[in-house]
Design a protein around this motif. Structure first.
Motif, PDB file in Angstrom:
ATOM      1  N   UNK A   1     -12.715 -20.234  25.445  1.00 58.91           N
ATOM      2  CA  UNK A   1     -11.823 -19.797  24.364  1.00 58.91           C
ATOM      3  C   UNK A   1     -11.756 -20.852  23.255  1.00 58.91           C
ATOM      4  N   UNK A   2     -11.790 -22.119  23.651  1.00 64.01           N
ATOM      5  CA  UNK A   2     -11.813 -23.198  22.664  1.00 64.01           C
ATOM      6  C   UNK A   2     -13.094 -23.143  21.841  1.00 64.01           C
ATOM      7  N   UNK A   3     -14.225 -22.900  22.512  1.00 67.04           N
ATOM      8  CA  UNK A   3     -15.518 -22.835  21.820  1.00 67.04           C
ATOM      9  C   UNK A   3     -15.575 -21.699  20.798  1.00 67.04           C
ATOM     10  N   UNK A   4     -14.953 -20.552  21.133  1.00 67.94           N
ATOM     11  CA  UNK A   4     -15.044 -19.399  20.228  1.00 67.94           C
ATOM     12  C   UNK A   4     -13.935 -19.393  19.175  1.00 67.94           C
ATOM     13  N   UNK A   5     -13.108 -20.444  19.162  1.00 68.97           N
ATOM     14  CA  UNK A   5     -12.102 -20.583  18.110  1.00 68.97           C
ATOM     15  C   UNK A   5     -10.841 -19.789  18.339  1.00 68.97           C
ATOM     16  N   UNK A   6     -10.405 -19.689  19.606  1.00 66.98           N
ATOM     17  CA  UNK A   6      -9.143 -19.008  19.924  1.00 66.98           C
ATOM     18  C   UNK A   6      -8.188 -20.034  20.541  1.00 66.98           C
TER      19      UNK A   6
ATOM     20  N   UNK B   1      -8.392 -29.887  22.647  1.00 68.90           N
ATOM     21  CA  UNK B   1      -7.963 -28.674  21.944  1.00 68.90           C
ATOM     22  C   UNK B   1      -6.811 -28.989  20.987  1.00 68.90           C
ATOM     23  N   UNK B   2      -5.839 -29.813  21.436  1.00 62.90           N
ATOM     24  CA  UNK B   2      -4.751 -30.210  20.545  1.00 62.90           C
ATOM     25  C   UNK B   2      -5.275 -31.060  19.384  1.00 62.90           C
TER      26      UNK B   2
ATOM     27  N   UNK C   1      -6.593 -28.970  16.660  1.00 63.21           N
ATOM     28  CA  UNK C   1      -5.513 -28.372  15.869  1.00 63.21           C
ATOM     29  C   UNK C   1      -4.713 -29.438  15.121  1.00 63.21           C
ATOM     30  N   UNK C   2      -5.227 -30.703  15.165  1.00 60.70           N
ATOM     31  CA  UNK C   2      -4.600 -31.839  14.485  1.00 60.70           C
ATOM     32  C   UNK C   2      -3.212 -32.158  15.017  1.00 60.70           C
ATOM     33  N   UNK C   3      -2.958 -31.788  16.258  1.00 63.02           N
ATOM     34  CA  UNK C   3      -1.722 -32.194  16.932  1.00 63.02           C
ATOM     35  C   UNK C   3      -2.046 -33.457  17.731  1.00 63.02           C
ATOM     36  N   UNK C   4      -2.144 -34.584  17.011  1.00 62.70           N
ATOM     37  CA  UNK C   4      -2.648 -35.813  17.621  1.00 62.70           C
ATOM     38  C   UNK C   4      -1.672 -36.406  18.642  1.00 62.70           C
ATOM     39  N   UNK C   5      -0.385 -36.119  18.495  1.00 56.05           N
ATOM     40  CA  UNK C   5       0.594 -36.641  19.446  1.00 56.05           C
ATOM     41  C   UNK C   5       0.340 -36.085  20.845  1.00 56.05           C
TER      42      UNK C   5
ATOM     43  N   UNK D   1       9.260 -25.383  18.709  1.00 56.44           N
ATOM     44  CA  UNK D   1      10.628 -25.728  19.123  1.00 56.44           C
ATOM     45  C   UNK D   1      10.709 -26.243  20.544  1.00 56.44           C
ATOM     46  N   UNK D   2       9.624 -26.093  21.334  1.00 57.30           N
ATOM     47  CA  UNK D   2       9.641 -26.560  22.717  1.00 57.30           C
ATOM     48  C   UNK D   2       8.392 -27.388  22.995  1.00 57.30           C
ATOM     49  N   UNK D   3       8.471 -28.348  23.915  1.00 55.45           N
ATOM     50  CA  UNK D   3       7.245 -29.027  24.366  1.00 55.45           C
ATOM     51  C   UNK D   3       6.274 -28.018  24.957  1.00 55.45           C
ATOM     52  N   UNK D   4       4.963 -28.303  24.848  1.00 57.67           N
ATOM     53  CA  UNK D   4       3.924 -27.350  25.273  1.00 57.67           C
ATOM     54  C   UNK D   4       4.084 -26.935  26.727  1.00 57.67           C
TER      55      UNK D   4
END
Length: 608
Positions: free
Chosen positions: A140-145, A179-180, A183-187, A407-410
């Protein structure tokens, strides 16, 4: 059976046992193992589970020839189906999916991984379910989902935490981090990388450590820290070259090319991109061939060589669309063949019936064609409607998932979606920070609501940036009070240190803001209090829910703030013991605290 024959078989089985033992100890791909096992396999002196295990190892360790790895996996699937051996059926589909993924056929890869998971579920094999679920997330990561990728990564991590399979858990954490990062969620990415790195080192897994180092390097590259990125990526490449893992090397070489592109060193950028392409072509890595060609096209265009840029871009497009084009051509060919056969059959029927009643046949054919046309039109309209509806549903689903993650941790968000509720979780040691603006009540009485809210938003927006910088978790704001914590939802060792750094930066920001505020903004004075200890974290409410923390640690942190002074960071004895070797602190003595009695307090002065 003669003695020579017995001796040969004993040697064969002993050698096989040693190789399999080495495989389980390292759990790393090794072409030398594949080459050695190939000799034993071609002798064909074994069957049943023993043969399945050899095929599994051959498929796993065959790095140089991916199509050969796929052949081994297909044979393993065939044998395990015949013997109804579901554990090896799971393993066979897993290896088949890995091979298809490397070859760029993501649809077949996804189908294989779902079949692998189904086989593992049938025998309640948690480790197998975790590995298959992680592989589904990878595709899913490879296909951009990204939404599906995150959901399946979190599901895989939850399953694998119940097992003793440290390497698979570390790999799932590493891939979720990537994957994060995409999505530029570096934290969140860095948090996952940290945990996976510890696990890989714990079991001395070189390949995993290499991926971990390389991904952290790519993270530094994304954030503009090129020097650190180059050190990490080069270290990763050195380890991968030793283990002959060419797919990752090709990927990391592209990142090195990006770094030198950013430095305007086109010569070195071209060198790394060319190395990446050469490796990808040699080992048939179609995805990497496409990426490397695209990079070279970009570099030649930048250097003004438009002819070469066009050549490489054409190759990029060809490899990008090759599998898709083959599939489309095959479908068109099948459709045309079926159409021609059906037309020929109609012609034969018409000729046979023509002798009896040609007029009736013609009328019937026209009616049939008319009804078929109506049916096709109806089906097409239904297809358009369903497709449009599904897009709307998917869009709304993605929006709700995105809002939930905001609003919530992953980890909490995934648990809420899967179970409809979140169980409270206890953390043995975290650090809690409270801030408060002095004289806020007087300001609120004398200023307009708009002016007051605008001023608070100015400060709190900056506080949000600061706590994100130090990987802390914002809990909530109550009026003019701001609350955050370190060490949740992911456990860390340096939470107290990071909290104090953030507190120092907040104090510095408030002080410097005195000379920057606009006419309609207020210059506040601030107090900060910090305490460390155990807390319970979870979700409050069932509709407008919020992530919150409770416990005596939280109450004492609030008391530290109320007993602080203007521009000061007041910490408890618990926090002091955690940071005394890192910060210079002034002992305030024991001070009376409401409902708590006498408590030792310290002012943080500066970093040692």
């Amino acid at each position: 059976m003669n003695k020579k024959r017995q001796l040969l078989i004993l040697i064969k089985h002993s050698f096989l046992a040693i190789l399999c033992m080495q495989f389980y100890q390292s759990n790393a791909q090794n072409q030398q193992v594949a080459d050695s096992l190939k000799i034993i396999y071609e002798a064909n002196n074994f069957s049943g589970t023993e043969k399945m295990e050899v095929l599994r190892n051959l498929s796993f360790n065959e790095i140089n020839d991916i199509k050969l790895s796929l052949n081994y996996a297909n044979e393993l699937i065939k044998l395990s189906k015949k013997d109804k051996n579901y554990i090896y059926l799971h393993r066979g589909y897993l290896q088949q999916g890995n091979a298809f993924r490397l070859l760029g056929d993501l649809n077949k890869a996804l189908d294989a991984f779902f079949k692998s998971n189904a086989a593992a579920v049938k025998i309640d094999f948690d480790a197998g379910q975790g590995s298959a679920t992680m592989s589904i997330a990878d595709v899913y990561s490879d296909i951009g989902n990204p939404i599906n990728a995150r959901i399946y990564y979190e599901k895989a991590i939850t399953i694998l935490r119940r097992t003793a399979d440290t390497i698979s858990l570390a790999t799932a954490l590493l891939n979720a981090g990537e994957e994060y990062a995409n999505s530029r969620n570096f934290k969140n990415a860095l948090a996952y990388y940290r945990e996976s790195g510890v696990l890989f080192e714990k079991v001395n897994y070189e390949i995993g450590t290499a991926y971990n180092i390389g991904n952290i390097g790519m993270l530094y590259a994304e954030t503009g820290e090129d020097e650190k990125a180059m050190i990490y990526i080069n270290n990763a490449i050195n380890i991968l070259e030793k283990n002959k893992d060419y797919y990752a090397i090709s990927d990391y070489l592209t990142y090195m090319s990006d770094i030198y592109t950013n430095r305007n060193n086109t010569k070195k950028a071209l060198k790394y991109a060319s190395q990446s392409l050469k490796l990808a072509i040699k080992h048939g890595l179609k995805k990497q061939i496409s990426i490397s060609n695209e990079k070279l096209a970009e570099l030649y265009q930048k250097s003004g060589n438009y002819e070469k840029a066009l050549q490489f871009y054409k190759k990029h497009i060809i490899y990008k669309d090759s599998l898709k084009s083959i599939e489309i051509v095959q479908k068109i060919a099948d459709t045309r063949t079926n159409y021609e056969i059906s037309q020929k059959q109609i012609e034969v029927n018409l000729l046979n019936q023509q002798k009896t009643n040609q007029k009736i046949i013609i009328i019937s054919s026209l009616i049939f064609l008319f009804l078929t046309l109506l049916l096709v039109i109806g089906l097409y309209r239904r297809y358009v409607f369903i497709n449009k509806t599904n897009k709307i549903i998917e869009k709304e689903k993605n929006l709700s998932n995105s809002l939930l993650l905001n609003i919530l941790p992953a980890e909490t968000a995934v648990e809420l979606k899967e179970n409809g509720k979140v169980l409270a979780k206890k953390y043995e040691l975290v650090t809690v920070l409270f801030t408060d603006f002095e004289g806020f009540t007087n300001y609120s009485e004398n200023l307009s609501p708009e002016q007051l809210v605008e001023s608070i938003d100015y400060y709190f927006s900056k506080f949000d940036e600061i706590i994100e910088k130090y990987d802390l978790e914002k809990i909530k704001t109550i009026g003019d009070s701001y609350m955050c914590a370190g060490g949740i939802p992911f456990k860390t060792e340096d939470h107290a240190y990071q909290i104090i750094l953030a507190a120092v930066e907040i104090i510095d920001f408030v002080e410097k803001s005195k000379s920057r505020l606009l006419d309609n903004q207020i210059n506040f004075k601030i107090r900060i209090g910090v305490n460390s200890g155990s807390i319970v974290a979870g979700i409050v409410g069932t509709k407008k829910f919020a992530y919150d923390i409770w416990g005596d640690t939280v109450n004492i942190a609030s008391r530290m703030e109320s007993n602080s002074e203007t521009g000061k960071i007041n910490i408890s004895e618990n926090t002091y013991q955690l940071v005394k070797n890192q910060f210079s602190c002034t002992y305030r003595g024991e001070i009376e605290v409401k409902n708590k009695g006498m408590m030792k307090m310290y002012f943080v002065e500066n970093l040692m």
